[in-house]
Design a protein around this motif. Structure first.
Motif, PDB file in Angstrom:
ATOM      1  N   TRP A 172       0.815  -1.217   0.000  1.00  0.00           N
ATOM      2  CA  TRP A 172       0.000   0.000   0.000  1.00  0.00           C
ATOM      3  C   TRP A 172       0.857   1.279   0.000  1.00  0.00           C
ATOM      4  CZ3 TRP A 172       0.978   2.612   4.568  1.00  0.00           C
ATOM      5  CH2 TRP A 172       1.558   1.842   5.588  1.00  0.00           C
ATOM      6  N   ALA A 173       2.146   1.135   0.213  1.00  0.00           N
ATOM      7  CA  ALA A 173       3.029   2.306   0.223  1.00  0.00           C
ATOM      8  C   ALA A 173       3.729   2.502  -1.120  1.00  0.00           C
ATOM      9  CB  ALA A 173       4.074   2.164   1.328  1.00  0.00           C
ATOM     10  N   THR A 176       2.327   5.350  -3.910  1.00  0.00           N
ATOM     11  CA  THR A 176       1.143   6.070  -3.415  1.00  0.00           C
ATOM     12  C   THR A 176       1.496   7.381  -2.732  1.00  0.00           C
ATOM     13  OG1 THR A 176       1.306   4.892  -1.304  1.00  0.00           O
ATOM     14  CG2 THR A 176      -0.125   3.916  -2.994  1.00  0.00           C
ATOM     15  N   VAL A 178       2.275   7.437   0.248  1.00  0.00           N
ATOM     16  CA  VAL A 178       1.966   7.160   1.657  1.00  0.00           C
ATOM     17  C   VAL A 178       3.077   6.288   2.232  1.00  0.00           C
ATOM     18  CG1 VAL A 178       0.284   6.181   3.261  1.00  0.00           C
ATOM     19  CG2 VAL A 178      -0.479   7.191   1.105  1.00  0.00           C
ATOM     20  N   THR A 181       4.344   4.835   9.421  1.00  0.00           N
ATOM     21  CA  THR A 181       4.989   5.605  10.490  1.00  0.00           C
ATOM     22  C   THR A 181       6.347   4.967  10.810  1.00  0.00           C
ATOM     23  OG1 THR A 181       4.092   4.211  12.234  1.00  0.00           O
ATOM     24  CG2 THR A 181       2.742   6.113  11.555  1.00  0.00           C
ATOM     25  N   SER A 214       7.451   4.606  -1.708  1.00  0.00           N
ATOM     26  CA  SER A 214       7.343   6.074  -1.691  1.00  0.00           C
ATOM     27  C   SER A 214       8.519   6.769  -1.009  1.00  0.00           C
ATOM     28  CB  SER A 214       6.011   6.500  -1.051  1.00  0.00           C
ATOM     29  OG  SER A 214       4.931   6.036  -1.830  1.00  0.00           O
TER      30      SER A 214
END
Ligand code: PEP
Length: 256
Positions: A172-173, A176, A178, A181, A214
């Motif tokens: 998901w990174a 994107t 994003v 953390t 990212s």
């Protein structure tokens, strides 16, 4: 935290780049200079069509050239595929295996990724083995289970710190903008380190674990500060020399 493992900055061009992009490879090769290049390894993985000419361009540079995938067999009736031996024949030194785009778009299993990594080792290449959870897996609390399963399934038994790099890339990174953390990256990397030590002992303690997803010149420093992050795997920001070299410069802090 002092890190003793020599870091790796790796770029993955994916299906981007034609001969017109060779000037970017040349600019990166020229920009990867001493004294920093004596302390970190740098690698670019252009598409296979540029592999041979890219290695020639990097003859006088510490920049290594690798490929983005390989077949698990040495040769044969596998139309469209390239073998690890062919990559080595073009003077490539590394190959990425198990990237999430291959796992997703080509239904690659852990078992297949492991066979590809083994083929890379057999050809004398360093295998960069990608693992990482999807957004669904993270949101349902399965991240560490996925990392454990993919590590066990995708990394060959004979893997050593010299032949193998793990790239943690939360799916998901990727592409994107994003980024997880710092706490989430730290938890994942500490978990993978413990798993690697349990299975490979000293080799596992020294195996490089990259973060990917990212990464940019703006966030590289803080990612590199996280324990057990031994470098980064970069997609979009590796396409232009100016962006890739900004990430390269971020490594300086590790040695300041
Ligand atoms: C990748 O695909 O390996 C990757 C990390 O891509 P990006 O940096 O563009 O997120």
């Amino acid at each position: 935290m002092t890190k003793t493992i020599r870091p790796l900055l790796a770029g993955n061009w994916k299906m981007n780049g034609t001969r017109a992009s060779l000037d970017q490879i040349k600019a990166i090769a020229d920009g990867v200079k001493a004294p920093l290049s004596e302390k970190i390894d740098t690698l670019l993985c252009p598409p296979a069509t540029l592999l041979y000419v890219a290695t020639a361009l990097c003859d006088d540079s510490p920049l290594a050239i690798g490929a983005q995938d390989c077949h698990q067999q040495v040769s044969g009736a596998y139309t469209g595929d390239i073998s690890a031996e062919m990559i080595a024949d073009c003077f490539g030194t590394h190959v990425i295996v198990g990237h999430s785009e291959r796992r997703r778009n080509h239904a690659e299993s852990d078992m297949l990724v492991r066979a590809k990594a083994q083929a890379a080792h057999d050809a004398g290449l360093i295998a960069i083995i990608c693992i990482g959870e999807t957004a669904y897996e993270r949101n349902s609390g399965q991240t560490l289970d996925v990392l454990k399963r993919e590590l066990i399934g995708s990394v060959p038994d004979g893997a050593t710190a010299a032949t193998t790099v793990i790239a943690y890339e939360p799916v998901w990174a990727i592409g994107t903008g994003v980024v997880p953390t710092s706490e989430d990256v730290e938890e994942a990397h500490a978990f993978m380190r413990a798993e690697l030590i349990e299975r490979f002992g000293k080799e596992g303690a020294n195996m490089r674990i990259l973060y990917g997803g990212s990464v940019s010149g703006a966030n590289a420093r803080s990612l590199l500060d996280i324990p057990h992050v031994n470098g980064v795997l970069v997609g979009g920001q590796s396409l232009k020399a100016v962006d890739f070299l900004a990430i390269y410069a971020a490594f300086e802090r590790q040695f300041a």
